[in-house]
Motif scaffolding. Structure first.
Motif, PDB file in Angstrom:
ATOM      1  N   GLN A 139      53.529  44.684  90.643  1.00 21.24           N
ATOM      2  CA  GLN A 139      53.436  44.424  89.197  1.00 21.24           C
ATOM      3  C   GLN A 139      53.449  42.918  88.976  1.00 21.24           C
ATOM      4  OE1 GLN A 139      56.398  46.357  86.815  1.00 21.24           O
ATOM      5  NE2 GLN A 139      55.581  45.626  84.895  1.00 21.24           N
ATOM      6  N   ALA A 152      47.179  37.454  84.296  1.00 21.47           N
ATOM      7  CA  ALA A 152      48.302  37.932  85.098  1.00 21.47           C
ATOM      8  C   ALA A 152      47.901  38.049  86.568  1.00 21.47           C
ATOM      9  CB  ALA A 152      48.792  39.271  84.562  1.00 21.47           C
ATOM     10  N   ASN A 207      50.043  46.337  76.284  1.00 20.44           N
ATOM     11  CA  ASN A 207      51.116  47.043  75.594  1.00 20.44           C
ATOM     12  C   ASN A 207      51.657  46.248  74.415  1.00 20.44           C
ATOM     13  OD1 ASN A 207      52.742  49.295  75.249  1.00 20.44           O
ATOM     14  ND2 ASN A 207      54.393  48.482  76.529  1.00 20.44           N
ATOM     15  N   ASN A 208      50.884  45.264  73.935  1.00 23.59           N
ATOM     16  CA  ASN A 208      51.291  44.446  72.780  1.00 23.59           C
ATOM     17  C   ASN A 208      50.335  44.738  71.635  1.00 23.59           C
ATOM     18  OD1 ASN A 208      52.014  42.532  70.910  1.00 23.59           O
ATOM     19  ND2 ASN A 208      51.998  40.807  72.341  1.00 23.59           N
ATOM     20  N   ARG A 211      53.471  40.184  85.882  1.00 25.86           N
ATOM     21  CA  ARG A 211      53.750  40.107  84.452  1.00 25.86           C
ATOM     22  C   ARG A 211      53.810  38.640  84.005  1.00 25.86           C
ATOM     23  NH1 ARG A 211      58.932  43.502  82.902  1.00 25.86           N
ATOM     24  NH2 ARG A 211      58.147  42.883  80.858  1.00 25.86           N
ATOM     25  N   ARG A 212      53.316  38.409  82.800  1.00 24.91           N
ATOM     26  CA  ARG A 212      53.516  37.122  82.131  1.00 24.91           C
ATOM     27  C   ARG A 212      54.427  37.371  80.934  1.00 24.91           C
ATOM     28  NH1 ARG A 212      51.444  32.241  81.773  1.00 24.91           N
ATOM     29  NH2 ARG A 212      49.690  32.655  83.146  1.00 24.91           N
ATOM     30  N   ASN A 213      55.624  36.811  80.958  1.00 26.69           N
ATOM     31  CA  ASN A 213      56.619  37.048  79.914  1.00 26.69           C
ATOM     32  C   ASN A 213      56.684  35.929  78.881  1.00 26.69           C
ATOM     33  OD1 ASN A 213      57.523  39.565  80.785  1.00 26.69           O
ATOM     34  ND2 ASN A 213      58.929  38.658  82.283  1.00 26.69           N
TER      35      ASN A 213
END
Length: 800
Positions: free
Chosen positions: A492, A504, A536-537, A494-496
Motif C-alpha cells: 500500500q 502515490a 476515497n476522497n 499512501r500520500r497523507n
C-alpha cells in the motif's frame, strides 16, 4: 276652415320697432344698435329669441343645397339640443370647439390666460377639469403636449400648482400592467437635467415610492454616455454634518447593494491630501454579525477579497491594522472554510529586510501558537521552509538564566516524538550497508509482532522516501513482497499530505521489449481486477486512473480475449449527476469512434439506453461546427440516421427538436445538397392512423404554422396525389368573425360582417353566403347562395 289674417312684414316691423337708416332693425326697442342689423329686446324682460328649430335629419337635409354664400346661418337642433351655424361647408356646433381647433392669442401682459377653466363645484368630486383620451393604440403622438420658448424662470411648458392638501401637484400614472415605459419621461438636449426636483420646504426634492409587495427598483439611474455618473449626491454647505447619502432598510436584505460588471472598482472613496478621518467608517451597534464582510463568490476569479495598500513611512501605519479592545477573538482572524483549499489561512510576504511574519507578546501568553484541532488531520502542524542560504528554522533562548530546552517535541500518540533530519547539502540521515558479497542477509531487517508498522519512512525533502538501485547486470525484482496472510493488501502506497503533489505510485521503464509496461498487474485468481484504482476522497476532482502517452498508441487500450466487455464505465452512486464517460480531443481528429469490424455483426456500432425520463442520446455543439449531430452514409444504401420509438406512452416522440434560446435561426434545418430526392420525407405507414403525417403548429398570432419558399421561382408547395383539405368555420350569428379559417359558411347573423383578427398581406379566404339576403364582409358584397374568394393586399380584404 279657420282663416288667418296676415300683416305685411313692413307693417309688423313698424308696429314693434323702428328702422334706422334702412340698415338696423329693432324689435322691442326704438333705438336699435347701429352696429347690429337686427336688435331684439324684451320690453318686460320676460321673452327670449326663438330661432328656427329643426331635427338633425332636417338640418342635414338642408346641407344639400347650401353653399359658402349661406355662411352664418343659425338653426337650433332639437335632437342635439344645441345651436348650429353654417361655416360655409358644414354645420358647426356653436356650443363646442370644432376639431381640429387652431387658434392664437395676443393678450396683454399679466392678463388672464387665453384658455382657462375654473370649477366651482362643492362636495366630493372625482371628475377631471380637462380629460384627454386617445383611443387609437397605433397613435404615435402625445395625448397632451405643451411647448414654450421662454428663457426666464419659471417659464415651464407645464406647471402644476397644488394649493390644497390633496394629491401631488402633478401625477402621471400608467394603468396598463403590460406597459414597460416610464410614467414620467424627461428629456433634454441642453446642459440641464432631464428631471429636476426642487424643494424649498422641509420635504424631499425627489421621492420614489413602490407599493408594498411589488418588485423592481424604486429609482433607476441609467447612464449610457461615455463619461459622467449615473447618480451624483452633493452637500454644498460646509456646515452640514449630515451624510450626503443615507440608506435605511428594515428588512433582511442589504441596505446597499452594488453590482459592478466593469473593470473599475465597485466602490472608490477618495479623500483630499489635507483631509482627516477615515475613508470608510462603519459602526455596527448590533449584537451579532460582522462589522464588514467581503465575499468573492466566483471560484474562478483572481485577486484577494481585501487588499490593503499603504506607502506611509510613519510608525503604526500598516496596510491592514486590526485593533481589539475587548476580550473576544483575536485582532485579526484568517479562516478558510473550503476543505479543498490548499493555501494558508494567513499568508505574509515581504521583499525587505524584516521578517515576513513577526509576533511580539507583551503579556504572559505565548508569542505564537500553531495547532491543528482536527483529530483526523494527518498534516504537519507547522513547517518552516527556506529557499535561501539561511536556516529553515531557528529556536533561540536569549535568557542566560533559562534552563529549559530551546526545542521540545512531545506526543501522546503512537508516533515518534522527533525524527532525524540531515541539514547538509549531501549525505543521508541514515545509512545501512553490507560490504561483503557473500553475505545473503538483509541489509536492514525490521521485525514486529504488534499491530504497528514494520518500517515507517518519512521523507521531508524532495528526494524519494525509499530509493532502490540495482546494477545493470543484476536480476531479480527491485522490491519483492510475499504476503502470506489471509487479509490486507500486499503493498500500500499512501500520500497523507493533502497539500502534496505527485503520484502515490510511479512506474517507469524505457524497455523496448514486449510485456514490459511501466506497471504490470497479473491476476491468476477470480478476485478483483488485475489493477484497481480508487479515490476515497469525495472532494478529489481527479480521475481514479489517468493514462497519458506522447506516442502514436492510445492512452488506454482495453483488450478482451474472453466473452466479457473490452471496457466498461459505470457510476454506482444514484445521486451522482455527472457524466459516466467523457471522450474529448484537443486535436483535429474525432472525439470518439465506434467501429464494428466484423462483417457478420448485425448489432449497432453505438447503442445508448436510458431507463430514466431523460433522452437516451443528446448531442451539444458549442463550437462553430455544422451541427450537434452529423451522420454520413457514403457506403451502403441504408439511411444515414434512423430513429425508432416503440413506446406506446403519450408524448413519446421518435424525434423532438426544441429551440429554447433567443436565436432567430430555425430549430431544425434539413439540407440536401446532392441527388434528386427530397430534403425531408415524412411517411405514415399505419393504415389505421387517420392523423396528419406532418403536423406543424404555432401559438404566435402573426406567425404561420407551415411556410414554404422556393428561391428559384419554382413551386413553394406541391400536391402530387390526393386532395387538399383546409379548415372551415360556420357563422350562424353575430357580426364579427374572430376565428381564422380558410373557408367560411355563413348561415345567419350580419348582414355586415367584419374580420376581427390581424389582416396580414397574402392571406386568402373563401366566403359562401347561405342566407336569404346579401351580406358584406369587410365591405365586400356577397349575394345570397353565392361565394367569393378574397385575398388581403395592403392590409385590406379584396375580392379575387
Amino acid at each position: 276652415m279657420r282663416k288667418h289674417a296676415f300683416l305685411p312684414l313692413w307693417a309688423l316691423l313698424l308696429s314693434t320697432g323702428s328702422v334706422v337708416a334702412q340698415s338696423s332693425i329693432g324689435i322691442g326697442t326704438n333705438s336699435p344698435n347701429a352696429k347690429a342689423a337686427l336688435h331684439v329686446d324684451a320690453a318686460n324682460a320676460d321673452k327670449g329669441f326663438m330661432m328656427p328649430r329643426l331635427t338633425t335629419a332636417q338640418r342635414n337635409a338642408m346641407s344639400a343645397g347650401m353653399t359658402a354664400s349661406d355662411i352664418g346661418l343659425l338653426v337650433y337642433d332639437r335632437d342635439v339640443k344645441a345651436i348650429f351655424s353654417w361655416n360655409g361647408t358644414a354645420w358647426q356646433n356653436a356650443g363646442s370647439l370644432s376639431l381640429p381647433f387652431y387658434d392664437s392669442s395676443l393678450v396683454a401682459l399679466n392678463a388672464r390666460a387665453p384658455f382657462q377653466i375654473i370649477k366651482n363645484s362643492t362636495g366630493l368630486d372625482g371628475s377631471h377639469l380637462v380629460y384627454l383620451k386617445n383611443m387609437n393604440p397605433l397613435f404615435m403622438g402625445s395625448a397632451f403636449m405643451a411647448e414654450t420658448n421662454s428663457t426666464v424662470s419659471p417659464g415651464s411648458a407645464i406647471y402644476g400648482l397644488q394649493t390644497g392638501t390633496g394629491d401631488v401637484a402633478g401625477a402621471f400614472r400608467i394603468s396598463n400592467t403590460g406597459s414597460a415605459v416610464s410614467a414620467l419621461y424627461g428629456e433634454t438636449n441642453g446642459s440641464g437635467s432631464g428631471v429636476t426636483g426642487y424643494a424649498i420646504g422641509t420635504g424631499n426634492s425627489v421621492r420614489g415610492v413602490k407599493t408594498a409587495g411589488l418588485s423592481g427598483n424604486t429609482i433607476l439611474g441609467l447612464h449610457q454616455g461615455s463619461s459622467g455618473h449615473a447618480g451624483l449626491f452633493q452637500l454644498t454647505d460646509v456646515n452640514n454634518s449630515s451624510a450626503a447619502v443615507r440608506i435605511e432598510t428594515v428588512g433582511a436584505s442589504q441596505a446597499l447593494e452594488i453590482n459592478s460588471t466593469g473593470t473599475a472598482a465597485a466602490i472608490n472613496v477618495t479623500k483630499p491630501a489635507a483631509s482627516t478621518g477615515q475613508g470608510i467608517y462603519i459602526d455596527h451597534q448590533g449584537n451579532s454579525g460582522p462589522v464588514a464582510q467581503f465575499i468573492r463568490s466566483n471560484p474562478n476569479a483572481n485577486g484577494a477579497a481585501i487588499i490593503g495598500y499603504n506607502n506611509s513611512n510613519n510608525s503604526i501605519s500598516p496596510a491592514v491594522y486590526g485593533f481589539h479592545e475587548g476580550t473576544g477573538d483575536a485582532a485579526i482572524v484568517g479562516r478558510i472554510n473550503n476543505v479543498n483549499n490548499a493555501f494558508s489561512a494567513v499568508y505574509a510576504e515581504t521583499n525587505g529586510t524584516g521578517s515576513s511574519f513577526f509576533t511580539n507578546q507583551l503579556g504572559t501568553g505565548r508569542a505564537a501558537q500553531i495547532q491543528i484541532t482536527n483529530a483526523a488531520n494527518a498534516a504537519i502542524a507547522t513547517r518552516s521552509f527556506t529557499s535561501g542560504t539561511g536556516k529553515a528554522g531557528l529556536f533561540t533562548i536569549s535568557n542566560a538564566a533559562n534552563t529549559d530546552t530551546a526545542f521540545m517535541a512531545e506526543t501522546n500518540g503512537t508516533g515518534v516524538a522527533i525524527a532525524a533530519v540531515q541539514r547538509g547539502s549531501a549525505g543521508a540521515a541514515g545509512s545501512f550497508q553490507i560490504t561483503n558479497a557473500a553475505n545473503n542477509a538483509s541489509a536492514v531487517r525490521v521485525s514486529t509482532v504488534s499491530n504497528g508498522i514494520g518500517i515507517d519512512v518519512t521523507s521531508a525533502g524532495t528526494a524519494q522516501g525509499i530509493n532502490i538501485t540495482k546494477p545493470a547486470g543484476s536480476s531479480g525484482q527491485g522490491i519483492y513482497i510475499d504476503h502470506l496472510g489471509t487479509s490486507g493488501p500486499v503493498a500500500q502506497f499512501r500520500r497523507n499530505n493533502a497539500s502534496g503533489q505527485g503520484a502515490a505510485i510511479i512506474g517507469y521503464t524505457n524497455s523496448n521489449s514486449s510485456q514490459s509496461p511501466a506497471i504490470y498487474g497479473n491476476h491468476d485468481g477470480t478476485g478483483d481486477a488485475a489493477i484497481v484504482a480508487r479515490i476515497n476522497n469525495a472532494g478529489n476532482p481527479w480521475a481514479a486512473m489517468y493514462a497519458e502517452t506522447n506516442g502514436t498508441g492510445p492512452s488506454v487500450y482495453g483488450w478482451q480475449s474472453g466473452t466479457g466487455r473490452a471496457m466498461q464505465a459505470a457510476i454506482n452512486n444514484a445521486a451522482n449527476t455527472n457524466i459516466a464517460l467523457i471522450s474529448s480531443t484537443n486535436g483535429l481528429g474525432k472525439a470518439g469512434l465506434f467501429v464494428a469490424t466484423s462483417a457478420s455483426n448485425a448489432d449497432t456500432a453505438l447503442y445508448t439506453a436510458n431507463t430514466g425520463s431523460g433522452p437516451a442520446f443528446a448531442a451539444v455543439q458549442r463550437g462553430t461546427g455544422i451541427g450537434a449531430v452529423f451522420t454520413n452514409n457514403n457506403v451502403n444504401a441504408g439511411t444515414a440516421l434512423r430513429v425508432v420509438n416503440n413506446s406506446n406512452a403519450a408524448g413519446a416522440y421518435a424525434v423532438q427538436v426544441q429551440q429554447t434560446g433567443s436565436s432567430s435561426d430555425d430549430a431544425l434545418l434539413v439540407t440536401k445538397s446532392g441527388g434528386n430526392g427530397s430534403a425531408g420525407n415524412f411517411q405514415n405507414t399505419n393504415a389505421a392512423n387517420d392523423l396528419t403525417t406532418l403536423f406543424s403548429m404555432t401559438n404566435a398570432p402573426g406567425g404561420t404554422a407551415l411556410g414554404g419558399l422556393n428561391s428559384a421561382n419554382g413551386y413553394a408547395l406541391s400536391l402530387f396525389s390526393g386532395g387538399a383539405r383546409v379548415s372551415t368555420t360556420t357563422i350562424s350569428s353575430g357580426t364579427s368573425i374572430t376565428n381564422r379559417s380558410v373557408g367560411y359558411l355563413i348561415t345567419g347573423g350580419g348582414p355586415a360582417f367584419t374580420l376581427g383578427f390581424i389582416l396580414d398581406d397574402g392571406g386568402f379566404f373563401y366566403f359562401f353566403n347561405q342566407t336569404a339576403g346579401t351580406i358584406t364582409v369587410n365591405g365586400i358584397s356577397i349575394a345570397a347562395n353565392t361565394g367569393k374568394t378574397c385575398i388581403i393586399l395592403g392590409g385590406v380584404l379584396r375580392a379575387m
